[in-house]
Design an enzyme around this catalytic site. Sequence first.
Site, short mmCIF file in Angstrom:
data_model
loop_
_atom_site.label_atom_id
_atom_site.label_comp_id
_atom_site.label_asym_id
_atom_site.label_seq_id
_atom_site.Cartn_x
_atom_site.Cartn_y
_atom_site.Cartn_z
N CYS A 1 1.15 -0.70 0.02
CA CYS A 1 -0.20 0.10 -0.31
C CYS A 1 0.91 1.19 0.11
CB CYS A 1 -0.72 0.16 1.19
SG CYS A 1 -2.10 1.36 1.25
N SER B 1 0.74 4.14 1.64
CA SER B 1 1.16 4.92 3.03
C SER B 1 2.31 4.12 3.41
CB SER B 1 -0.05 4.36 4.02
OG SER B 1 -1.46 4.76 3.29
N HIS C 1 5.01 6.46 2.11
CA HIS C 1 5.19 7.73 2.67
C HIS C 1 5.55 7.78 3.80
CE1 HIS C 1 1.61 9.63 -0.40
NE2 HIS C 1 1.54 8.59 0.57
N HIS D 1 0.92 -2.84 6.49
CA HIS D 1 -0.65 -2.96 6.90
C HIS D 1 -1.88 -3.88 6.54
CE1 HIS D 1 -0.55 0.27 4.64
NE2 HIS D 1 -2.22 0.65 4.87
N CYS E 1 -7.17 -3.47 3.61
CA CYS E 1 -7.15 -1.29 3.78
C CYS E 1 -7.34 -1.55 1.93
CB CYS E 1 -5.69 -1.09 3.79
SG CYS E 1 -5.48 0.80 4.08
#
Length: 353
Positions: A40, A42, A45, A61, A167
Amino acid sequence: MKTKAAVLRGAGTDFEITELELDPPKAGEVLIRYVAAGLCHSDEHLRHGDIVPRFPIVGGHEGAGIIEEVGEGVTRLSPGDHVICSFLPVCGRCRWCSTGKSNLCDLGITILDGCLPDGTYRFHGGGEDFGGMCMLGTFSQYSVISENSAIKVDPDLPLDKVVLIGCGVPTGWGSAVHAAATEPGDTIAIYGIGGIGINAVQGAALAGARNVVAIDPLANKREAAEQFGATHSCETAEEARELITQLTRGVGADKAIVTVGIVTSEVVTNAFNAIRKGGTVVLTLFEKRIQGSLFGSGDPFHDIPRMVELYQAGDLKLDELITTTYTLDQINQGYQDLLDGKNIRGVILHDSA
């Protein structure tokens, strides 16, 4: 016990594959053997410093796996259960959970710290405590997580496919279904067709939107959007606005959903300009209005089983979402492919224990 994991020691560094010590589960916790983990944005990031966690941290996650051991007092799960992990835990008791907003559960306050609900850590190495991204750390062969972060699913489900329901799928799908409240006949504009946006397309189409307009500069993303239910696709926001004006006879889109990797004022302005009077702009960025959406504005213990049923019925596409699979050792290549726009979704397949 020992586990191989992909960790970040600081912003601006690549994921490092290392061996960590993993404590056994305490009260309310379970030991999980991950079968698969989604790549993902994220976690990317974290690597670039757009989101700053506590370092060092085990990444990942979005995960699915099998419960190996349970701690004292665990009632939801048993050894051998197959589970999809929720990147946001759900306690069921706090102000938010008790008012039907479990995606804002107070337990989520430490997901970037990576500790368990009691404030301690289960991953250790070189004299340091390692957190787990979103209290999960799915870029590890094994992890100890809260029972509030795992949803039991049927054992015959392919965990390497339904992992995406942890997610990306509910965040995008829920942005269209819950946050935007898409209704039959709506015209929906979706800005950014990555792992979240492609599922906003699915959600809008399944909710009965008449027009689903996908906007992305990459041709492969636009082509994928049309395979997942978009009725139209555009390369630029200007092109999309002209098309939406034609489709709605000058009225404008009913809702616009912004699912780009980094939200800018420009894309929000474009979305705002595309909607009609009384329309809604949904940002998949926290639960604030202009209609914010965190984890699709849903309840993972309700939505994940529902999406599993949609997948089993052939209505929700998961297999087709996965562009490439990787081993844990290939994690940095996986994120490079993500940054290069090659993947709709990449998935790590963990080695069998």
